[in-house]
Motif scaffolding. Sequence first.
Motif, PDB file in Angstrom:
ATOM      1  N   THR A 222      39.112  22.375  57.115  1.00  0.00           N
ATOM      2  CA  THR A 222      40.226  21.832  56.196  1.00  0.00           C
ATOM      3  C   THR A 222      41.612  22.401  56.716  1.00  0.00           C
ATOM      4  O   THR A 222      41.774  23.331  57.418  1.00  0.00           O
ATOM      5  CB  THR A 222      39.974  23.071  55.051  1.00  0.00           C
ATOM      6  OG1 THR A 222      38.634  22.908  54.323  1.00  0.00           O
ATOM      7  CG2 THR A 222      40.928  22.826  53.881  1.00  0.00           C
ATOM      8  N   THR A 223      42.549  21.099  56.488  1.00  0.00           N
ATOM      9  CA  THR A 223      43.712  21.454  57.162  1.00  0.00           C
ATOM     10  C   THR A 223      44.690  22.646  56.188  1.00  0.00           C
ATOM     11  O   THR A 223      44.142  22.892  54.795  1.00  0.00           O
ATOM     12  CB  THR A 223      44.602  20.177  57.064  1.00  0.00           C
ATOM     13  OG1 THR A 223      44.694  19.755  55.451  1.00  0.00           O
ATOM     14  CG2 THR A 223      43.761  19.229  57.707  1.00  0.00           C
ATOM     15  N   PRO A 224      45.696  23.083  56.538  1.00  0.00           N
ATOM     16  CA  PRO A 224      46.502  23.792  56.054  1.00  0.00           C
ATOM     17  C   PRO A 224      47.066  23.198  54.408  1.00  0.00           C
ATOM     18  O   PRO A 224      47.317  23.875  53.592  1.00  0.00           O
ATOM     19  CB  PRO A 224      47.788  24.185  56.716  1.00  0.00           C
ATOM     20  CG  PRO A 224      47.022  24.146  58.100  1.00  0.00           C
ATOM     21  CD  PRO A 224      46.363  22.815  58.068  1.00  0.00           C
ATOM     22  N   GLN A 225      47.140  21.681  54.481  1.00  0.00           N
ATOM     23  CA  GLN A 225      47.511  20.918  53.389  1.00  0.00           C
ATOM     24  C   GLN A 225      46.473  20.921  52.165  1.00  0.00           C
ATOM     25  O   GLN A 225      46.709  20.329  51.228  1.00  0.00           O
ATOM     26  CB  GLN A 225      47.772  19.948  53.666  1.00  0.00           C
ATOM     27  CG  GLN A 225      49.202  19.729  54.562  1.00  0.00           C
ATOM     28  CD  GLN A 225      49.067  20.318  55.890  1.00  0.00           C
ATOM     29  OE1 GLN A 225      48.160  19.928  56.326  1.00  0.00           O
ATOM     30  NE2 GLN A 225      50.301  20.913  56.456  1.00  0.00           N
ATOM     31  N   GLY A 226      44.950  21.468  52.584  1.00  0.00           N
ATOM     32  CA  GLY A 226      44.090  21.478  51.897  1.00  0.00           C
ATOM     33  C   GLY A 226      43.193  20.273  52.079  1.00  0.00           C
ATOM     34  O   GLY A 226      42.233  20.010  51.101  1.00  0.00           O
ATOM     35  N   GLN A 227      43.456  19.518  52.762  1.00  0.00           N
ATOM     36  CA  GLN A 227      42.685  18.391  53.212  1.00  0.00           C
ATOM     37  C   GLN A 227      41.582  18.558  54.058  1.00  0.00           C
ATOM     38  O   GLN A 227      41.539  19.048  55.090  1.00  0.00           O
ATOM     39  CB  GLN A 227      43.300  16.939  54.102  1.00  0.00           C
ATOM     40  CG  GLN A 227      42.533  15.695  53.889  1.00  0.00           C
ATOM     41  CD  GLN A 227      43.621  14.534  54.648  1.00  0.00           C
ATOM     42  OE1 GLN A 227      44.828  14.890  55.085  1.00  0.00           O
ATOM     43  NE2 GLN A 227      43.079  13.647  54.830  1.00  0.00           N
ATOM     44  N   ARG A 228      40.236  18.079  53.296  1.00  0.00           N
ATOM     45  CA  ARG A 228      39.038  18.515  54.140  1.00  0.00           C
ATOM     46  C   ARG A 228      38.251  17.181  54.745  1.00  0.00           C
ATOM     47  O   ARG A 228      38.377  16.281  54.218  1.00  0.00           O
ATOM     48  CB  ARG A 228      37.978  19.102  53.035  1.00  0.00           C
ATOM     49  CG  ARG A 228      36.624  19.730  53.587  1.00  0.00           C
ATOM     50  CD  ARG A 228      36.127  20.367  52.527  1.00  0.00           C
ATOM     51  NE  ARG A 228      36.563  21.780  52.382  1.00  0.00           N
ATOM     52  CZ  ARG A 228      36.294  22.610  51.462  1.00  0.00           C
ATOM     53  NH1 ARG A 228      35.203  22.353  50.584  1.00  0.00           N
ATOM     54  NH2 ARG A 228      36.852  24.002  51.417  1.00  0.00           N
ATOM     55  N   THR A 229      37.876  17.430  55.793  1.00  0.00           N
ATOM     56  CA  THR A 229      36.897  16.664  56.634  1.00  0.00           C
ATOM     57  C   THR A 229      35.576  17.061  56.864  1.00  0.00           C
ATOM     58  O   THR A 229      35.532  18.121  57.318  1.00  0.00           O
ATOM     59  CB  THR A 229      37.767  16.123  57.934  1.00  0.00           C
ATOM     60  OG1 THR A 229      39.117  15.571  57.504  1.00  0.00           O
ATOM     61  CG2 THR A 229      36.868  15.172  58.639  1.00  0.00           C
ATOM     62  N   TRP A 230      34.540  16.371  56.684  1.00  0.00           N
ATOM     63  CA  TRP A 230      33.236  16.782  56.947  1.00  0.00           C
ATOM     64  C   TRP A 230      32.608  16.024  58.043  1.00  0.00           C
ATOM     65  O   TRP A 230      33.014  14.758  58.214  1.00  0.00           O
ATOM     66  CB  TRP A 230      32.312  16.222  55.626  1.00  0.00           C
ATOM     67  CG  TRP A 230      32.580  17.151  54.390  1.00  0.00           C
ATOM     68  CD1 TRP A 230      33.345  17.095  53.516  1.00  0.00           C
ATOM     69  CD2 TRP A 230      32.010  18.502  54.364  1.00  0.00           C
ATOM     70  NE1 TRP A 230      33.267  18.140  52.542  1.00  0.00           N
ATOM     71  CE2 TRP A 230      32.387  19.217  53.046  1.00  0.00           C
ATOM     72  CE3 TRP A 230      30.997  19.472  55.080  1.00  0.00           C
ATOM     73  CZ2 TRP A 230      31.908  20.101  52.563  1.00  0.00           C
ATOM     74  CZ3 TRP A 230      30.548  20.572  54.377  1.00  0.00           C
ATOM     75  CH2 TRP A 230      31.067  20.914  53.115  1.00  0.00           C
ATOM     76  N   TYR A 231      32.085  16.713  59.126  1.00  0.00           N
ATOM     77  CA  TYR A 231      31.210  15.945  60.404  1.00  0.00           C
ATOM     78  C   TYR A 231      29.964  16.051  60.236  1.00  0.00           C
ATOM     79  O   TYR A 231      29.546  17.215  59.951  1.00  0.00           O
ATOM     80  CB  TYR A 231      32.039  16.757  61.398  1.00  0.00           C
ATOM     81  CG  TYR A 231      33.425  17.118  61.684  1.00  0.00           C
ATOM     82  CD1 TYR A 231      34.031  15.794  62.536  1.00  0.00           C
ATOM     83  CD2 TYR A 231      34.032  17.907  60.964  1.00  0.00           C
ATOM     84  CE1 TYR A 231      35.443  16.076  62.785  1.00  0.00           C
ATOM     85  CE2 TYR A 231      35.668  17.717  61.039  1.00  0.00           C
ATOM     86  CZ  TYR A 231      36.108  16.728  61.948  1.00  0.00           C
ATOM     87  OH  TYR A 231      37.864  16.918  62.028  1.00  0.00           O
ATOM     88  N   ALA A 244      27.701  12.533  64.370  1.00  0.00           N
ATOM     89  CA  ALA A 244      27.433  11.320  64.009  1.00  0.00           C
ATOM     90  C   ALA A 244      28.577  10.425  63.184  1.00  0.00           C
ATOM     91  O   ALA A 244      29.023   9.264  63.700  1.00  0.00           O
ATOM     92  CB  ALA A 244      26.292  10.883  63.154  1.00  0.00           C
ATOM     93  N   MET A 245      29.177  10.979  62.293  1.00  0.00           N
ATOM     94  CA  MET A 245      30.295  10.253  61.769  1.00  0.00           C
ATOM     95  C   MET A 245      30.980  11.237  60.964  1.00  0.00           C
ATOM     96  O   MET A 245      30.588  12.614  60.652  1.00  0.00           O
ATOM     97  CB  MET A 245      29.971   9.029  60.682  1.00  0.00           C
ATOM     98  CG  MET A 245      28.936   9.803  59.740  1.00  0.00           C
ATOM     99  SD  MET A 245      28.359   8.340  58.567  1.00  0.00           S
ATOM    100  CE  MET A 245      27.014   8.987  57.464  1.00  0.00           C
ATOM    101  N   THR A 246      32.442  10.819  60.539  1.00  0.00           N
ATOM    102  CA  THR A 246      33.190  11.760  59.617  1.00  0.00           C
ATOM    103  C   THR A 246      33.190  11.359  58.334  1.00  0.00           C
ATOM    104  O   THR A 246      33.008  10.000  58.003  1.00  0.00           O
ATOM    105  CB  THR A 246      34.670  11.823  59.927  1.00  0.00           C
ATOM    106  OG1 THR A 246      35.193  10.432  60.197  1.00  0.00           O
ATOM    107  CG2 THR A 246      34.563  12.507  61.449  1.00  0.00           C
ATOM    108  N   CYS A 247      33.154  12.163  57.298  1.00  0.00           N
ATOM    109  CA  CYS A 247      33.181  11.827  55.901  1.00  0.00           C
ATOM    110  C   CYS A 247      34.204  12.656  55.234  1.00  0.00           C
ATOM    111  O   CYS A 247      34.644  13.647  55.599  1.00  0.00           O
ATOM    112  CB  CYS A 247      31.964  12.344  55.476  1.00  0.00           C
ATOM    113  SG  CYS A 247      30.252  11.654  56.205  1.00  0.00           S
ATOM    114  N   SER A 248      34.653  12.134  54.008  1.00  0.00           N
ATOM    115  CA  SER A 248      35.438  12.717  53.191  1.00  0.00           C
ATOM    116  C   SER A 248      34.744  13.551  52.188  1.00  0.00           C
ATOM    117  O   SER A 248      35.671  14.593  51.569  1.00  0.00           O
ATOM    118  CB  SER A 248      36.684  11.695  52.493  1.00  0.00           C
ATOM    119  OG  SER A 248      35.969  10.892  51.988  1.00  0.00           O
TER     120      SER A 248
END
Length: 433
Positions: A222-231, A244-248
Amino acid sequence: MKRIPILLAAGLVALPAAAQSVPPVSQAKVVATYCTYCGFIDFEKGETHKSDCPSLGGSSGGSSSYGGGGDYYSYDERHEDAWNERKAAKAAKKAEREAKKAAQKYARPKKVKLKDYQPMAGKTVVADMGATENTQVIAKYNKKGVPSYGLRNRSTGKWVRKPQFQGITIVGPHAAAASLKGRTAIIDPDTGEPTTEYAFDQFKAFHYPDNARNTLLALAKTTPQGQRTWYMMVADGNGNYTQAMTCSAVDFIEDGTGRKILYRRDDTDKVGMLDEFGNEILPPVFDGLKNLEFSVDDAAYYQARRMLADGSTAVGVIDEKGRMVVPCSYDQIDAKSWGKYGIQVKKGDKTGVYDMRGNQVLPDMFNRLTLEHFWDGNKSWAYYRGTVYEADGSSRCALFNTYGEQLTDWEPYYASEDRIYEMTSRLEEYRIY
């Protein structure tokens, strides 16, 4: 008893002057009495026995009773009970005050003795967070009852890693998700060494307490701006995980047919579905998928959503085998209320129904459509009631079976059910699931 004369005197003072001089019993007017069922009754205030009082069925009073009809106490017995009731009420109020005082005390943690509410404090136990062939997770609770987790060899009993983690979950034969100082990494449970950096803040995986065999797991940043990326991580033949891939967005679910993973790809923003081993069930072509949380005939169903060219959205239904049961062209669907009898669809102010095999049973022509049933003998039979509103404000109604066959003629406003009782051979037995 020393208290009874005092209470009697007080009671006499409180009575009207006419009542203080007690006349002979034959001429006495009963102004109050005490019933063992109803309690104290003041007749002068208009109070009476309760309607279900046993005394209303006949007198059960003995030689010491006072008053007409009912099971009454003597004056001495009545005032003794009154005294006991006062003592009980006083004790109840005292207990209530003590309870409030205790609640206020426990609301201030600094003054609470931890042993009073931390039964796990100081204990070391095996945690239900999975295990490998060689290693198990151990939870150690401090004096405040806060656990820390470590890894211990199952055969030797020696520590692989002493309790120092905020959480450990075995996610594969050679992998565990461990949290340390608020950050998460994948570690080797047999050695305790990390195989990824402590760079993640959340993880998702299926929980197998007896046999860790996750093929897939997801770690989030999670970025400081609150954006989350799932790996999304996938295990190789040796149980080691690679990206394998990145997901929102990722959702690990369990429906009526097994465990599934819904994911939204980070690059296309489309949603697809995998089984727990990473096999593709539905390709990532939808704008949204929602588990409908029920299964019929060993099939699970999902609400699928797609974005239309004009920017609006339309919904439909798809099963876990990828079969489109209801096309994505409707404003609303209801796939749960009617169970095995079908899926209600709505577009604008018109509604219809599809069966669970994907056949449209009734067209989108009704303003109101309901599933109803009636009993005949030991069985219940299902049918639809469809109503259509006319332009002149009138309405017509007809009954249909669950196969889409019309059973009655169109009638104004409300179709009669009288004839449907003779049509059970054309009806389906009512059973939601």
